[in-house]
Design an enzyme around this catalytic site. Structure first.
Site, short mmCIF file in Angstrom:
data_model
loop_
_atom_site.label_atom_id
_atom_site.label_comp_id
_atom_site.label_asym_id
_atom_site.label_seq_id
_atom_site.Cartn_x
_atom_site.Cartn_y
_atom_site.Cartn_z
N ASP A 12 -0.03 0.61 -15.03
CA ASP A 12 0.15 -0.07 -13.75
C ASP A 12 0.71 0.93 -12.77
O ASP A 12 1.72 1.58 -13.05
CB ASP A 12 1.12 -1.25 -13.92
CG ASP A 12 1.17 -2.13 -12.69
OD1 ASP A 12 0.24 -2.04 -11.87
OD2 ASP A 12 2.15 -2.89 -12.54
N GLY A 13 0.05 1.08 -11.64
CA GLY A 13 0.45 2.09 -10.67
C GLY A 13 0.71 1.51 -9.31
O GLY A 13 0.82 0.29 -9.12
N TYR A 15 -1.22 1.62 -6.58
CA TYR A 15 -2.36 1.00 -5.90
C TYR A 15 -3.09 -0.02 -6.76
O TYR A 15 -3.87 -0.81 -6.25
CB TYR A 15 -3.34 2.08 -5.45
CG TYR A 15 -2.71 3.10 -4.56
CD1 TYR A 15 -2.39 2.79 -3.24
CD2 TYR A 15 -2.40 4.38 -5.02
CE1 TYR A 15 -1.79 3.72 -2.41
CE2 TYR A 15 -1.81 5.31 -4.20
CZ TYR A 15 -1.50 4.98 -2.90
OH TYR A 15 -0.90 5.89 -2.07
N SER A 17 -3.73 -1.70 -11.15
CA SER A 17 -3.49 -1.67 -12.59
C SER A 17 -4.78 -1.28 -13.30
O SER A 17 -5.88 -1.49 -12.78
CB SER A 17 -3.00 -3.03 -13.09
OG SER A 17 -3.93 -4.05 -12.75
N LYS A 33 -10.19 -0.44 -13.22
CA LYS A 33 -9.08 -0.30 -12.29
C LYS A 33 -9.17 -1.43 -11.27
O LYS A 33 -10.14 -1.52 -10.51
CB LYS A 33 -9.12 1.06 -11.59
CG LYS A 33 -7.95 1.29 -10.64
CD LYS A 33 -7.97 2.70 -10.08
CE LYS A 33 -6.77 2.96 -9.19
NZ LYS A 33 -6.74 4.34 -8.68
N ASP A 125 -3.71 16.07 -6.27
CA ASP A 125 -2.77 15.46 -7.23
C ASP A 125 -3.08 15.92 -8.66
O ASP A 125 -3.11 15.12 -9.59
CB ASP A 125 -2.84 13.93 -7.15
CG ASP A 125 -1.62 13.27 -7.80
OD1 ASP A 125 -0.61 13.96 -8.00
OD2 ASP A 125 -1.68 12.07 -8.09
#
Length: 622
Positions: A12-13, A15, A17, A33, A125
């Protein structure tokens, strides 16, 4: 979405999950996603950077976006499923990678990065969590949520990439950075592949620059004038540091690997090689077949048949809390029981036996087709299973290598890693038992690891090892550079030690008293400020300090502090003047004489018939 069955959550991030799913038609495993924000039109969806970049990129070392689904104003990305990320791959091993494996991993990363840059994007990133793996044989670049087009107009945002892999121009808030920031990140990842520890583990943006300076040395203004302009614009001055040879920090790397890392970790982004140029470095010209093997290109079909995911269990990530933008980031980890650290076991570096690389030839490297063999329908028999988190990333400061030796004796070193960045309660309680509030830790006791964040393994680096060489290692270097030492109060150090140099064995020497002296013992005081602050004294002897209940203040003149007598008259107590007074020029200070003059008052005026005689006191006629 009814064509897919969701099985369990992978992560889970910020922006969205990430879920593990399976195609109902083919049984193929996928990563789904689900974006958190809602999208009310397809134009909104198609403008996402992730969609714009990934729909143009089709490469063996770039994660494949299978399809985009918008349903009930929710957006879903369907990606190919990968077993783990590079961070998990390193964390779950108890042996270092041989250089041949690292060379193959780096080759695939640079192949994918060169493809991305060639098609007009840079990632922004790059980090181990965003490099997805099917074992060390197949690596793919993922998570293009921060990707930008090279032709897009600056200024860009200043916050990109995880701090440990952030290029210096980004740390100095440049707004015109480009693809060289990805090359810097790959250089940092390469060093970490050799040691399983981040090369620049900064705790903040400023500390990150300090960590870079400690390893690479202070940049010269002539070498990077733009960097000095950026630093001056934000009122920053580079710390003055002497560079460390990377061979000292990464003893198991070959000279070609050290050279490649040095070139990629150049202060000036203009002097860093591109990803394509890095692929032509002699480090890769060793006659080794590089790139993903055929059966690993088809390994996903093995997963479809053999991987039966368990019931969802809460993942226990023990790394720094960070946003989890990685689309396939972390398979659900299962809680691991506490167990002792297992030392890393080194594998003999292959460069000791490999033939010297042949001279650079143009035709030798132009064989990209051979690096990507055709897919063969072979199914490995080994089942693939998900592995949970076992520990946090290992750090500098735990391994001491003998200079000039290979990694054979790495098994004898203490390479255990802390399982958490936070101190454990057991360690904290142990410290409380061993320390009293009135004394320093005893000389033989370990210093408790209750420092915050990145310094969690510093106490392990402070253990002396008489069997190993005292060559300049990362442990000794970071210890010298530290601004404080754990377990040592800097105020007491300056008080007792004066100008003496404090080293890593400070708590073993006699500068720090182990216990307080007995009450009423001989007290030696020195004048701590001869020019002012008449009442300020500091304990100079080995007997300790005087508790506050034995002191009494008398009068406001000069704010003197006297010792309360312990069963004897005040005349029996004098201030002992020892060698501490010899260093001050001028007349000697006799506190007894001066203080008695201040304390002694005029005798009270006798009363007349029990009343005060005001005439005798102030004069006049009766």
């Amino acid at each position: 979405m009814n064509r897919y069955t969701t099985m369990r959550q992978l992560g889970d991030g910020t922006y969205g999950s990430v879920l593990m799913g399976k195609s109902n038609e083919s049984g193929e495993l996928v990563a789904i996603k689900r974006m958190k924000r809602k999208f009310y039109s397809w134009d909104e969806c198609m403008n996402l950077r992730e969609v714009k970049s990934l729909k143009k990129l089709n490469h063996a070392n770039v994660i494949k976006l299978k399809e985009v689904i918008r349903e009930n104003d929710h957006l879903y990305f369907i990606f190919e499923y990968m077993k783990e990320n590079l961070y998990q791959l390193m964390k779950d091993r108890n042996k270092l990678f041989p250089e041949s494996v690292i060379r193959n991993i780096m080759y695939q990363i640079l192949q994918g990065l060169a493809f991305i840059h060639k098609h007009g994007f840079f990632h922004r990133d790059m980090k181990p969590e965003n490099l997805l793996c099917m074992g060390p044989e197949l690596v793919k670049i993922a998570d293009f949520g921060l990707a930008r087009e090279l032709r897009s107009q600056p200024p860009y945002t200043d916050y990109v990439s995880t701090r440990w892999y952030r290029a210096p121009e980004v740390l100095l808030r440049s707004s015109v950075y480009s693809s060289p920031i990805d090359v810097w990140a790959v250089g940092s990842i390469m060093a970490e592949l050799y040691t399983f520890r981040p090369l620049f583990p900064g705790t903040s943006e400023v500390d990150e620059i300090f960590k870079i300076c400690q390893v690479l040395g202070t940049p010269k203004k002539s070498d990077w004038p733009e960097g000095y302009q950026l630093a001056s614009s934000m009122n920053f001055r580079f710390p003055q540091c002497i560079p460390i040879n990377l061979k000292t920090l990464i003893p198991n790397a070959s000279s070609e690997a050290i050279q490649l890392m040095t070139e990629m970790l150049n202060w000036d982004p203009k002097k860093r090689p591109t990803a394509s140029q890095a692929l032509k470095h002699p480090y890769f010209q060793v006659g080794q077949v590089l790139g993903p093997s055929a059966h690993h290109l088809d390994a996903k079909q093995t997963l479809h048949k053999q991987l039966q995911p368990p019931e969802p269990k809460p993942s226990s990530s023990e790394r720094d809390p960070k946003p989890l933008p990685n689309i396939l980031d972390q398979p659900a980890g299962q809680p691991q029981p506490k167990q002792g650290h297992q030392p890393l076991q080194a594998i003999q570096p292959p460069q000791n036996t490999v033939v010297q690389p042949p001279p650079k030839q143009q035709g030798h490297h132009k064989q990209p087709q051979t690096m990507f063999p055709s897919i063969v329908k072979t199914i490995p028999t080994n089942p693939v299973s998900t592995v949970g988190h076992k520990g946090a990333r290992r750090r500098w400061g735990q391994t001491v290598f003998k200079s000039g030796d290979s990694c054979d004796n790495i098994e004898d070193c203490d390479l255990g890693a802390s399982h958490s960045k936070k101190p454990s309660m057991d360690a904290f309680k142990e410290k409380k038992k061993k320390e009293s509030p009135f004394r320093f830790p005893e000389a033989g006791l370990p210093v408790s690891n209750h420092l915050k964040g990145e310094n969690r393994n510093l106490h392990a680096s402070l253990k002396s090892d008489t069997n190993l060489s005292t060559a300049s290692t990362a442990k000794q270097y970071y210890l010298k550079q530290s601004r404080y030492l754990p377990g040592v109060n800097p105020k007491n150090v300056s008080l007792v030690a004066g100008g003496k140099d404090i080293n890593s064995h400070s708590w073993n020497n006699q500068l720090f008293p182990k216990s307080l002296g007995s009450m009423g013992a001989d007290l030696a005081f020195k004048r701590s400020n001869a020019a002012g602050n008449l009442g300020s004294y500091s304990a100079y002897s080995q007997t300790g300090c005087v508790p506050s209940f034995l002191k009494k203040e008398v009068g406001s003149a000069g704010q003197r502090i006297h010792l309360a007598p312990l069963g004897a008259s005040a005349a029996d107590y004098t201030w002992s003047t020892k060698t501490g007074q010899g260093q001050f020029s001028g007349r000697t200070y006799n506190p007894t004489a001066k203080n008695l003059n201040i304390v002694n008052r005029t005798q009270p005026v006798p009363s007349v018939h029990g009343r005060t005689d005001w005439v005798a006191k102030y004069g006049g006629h009766r």
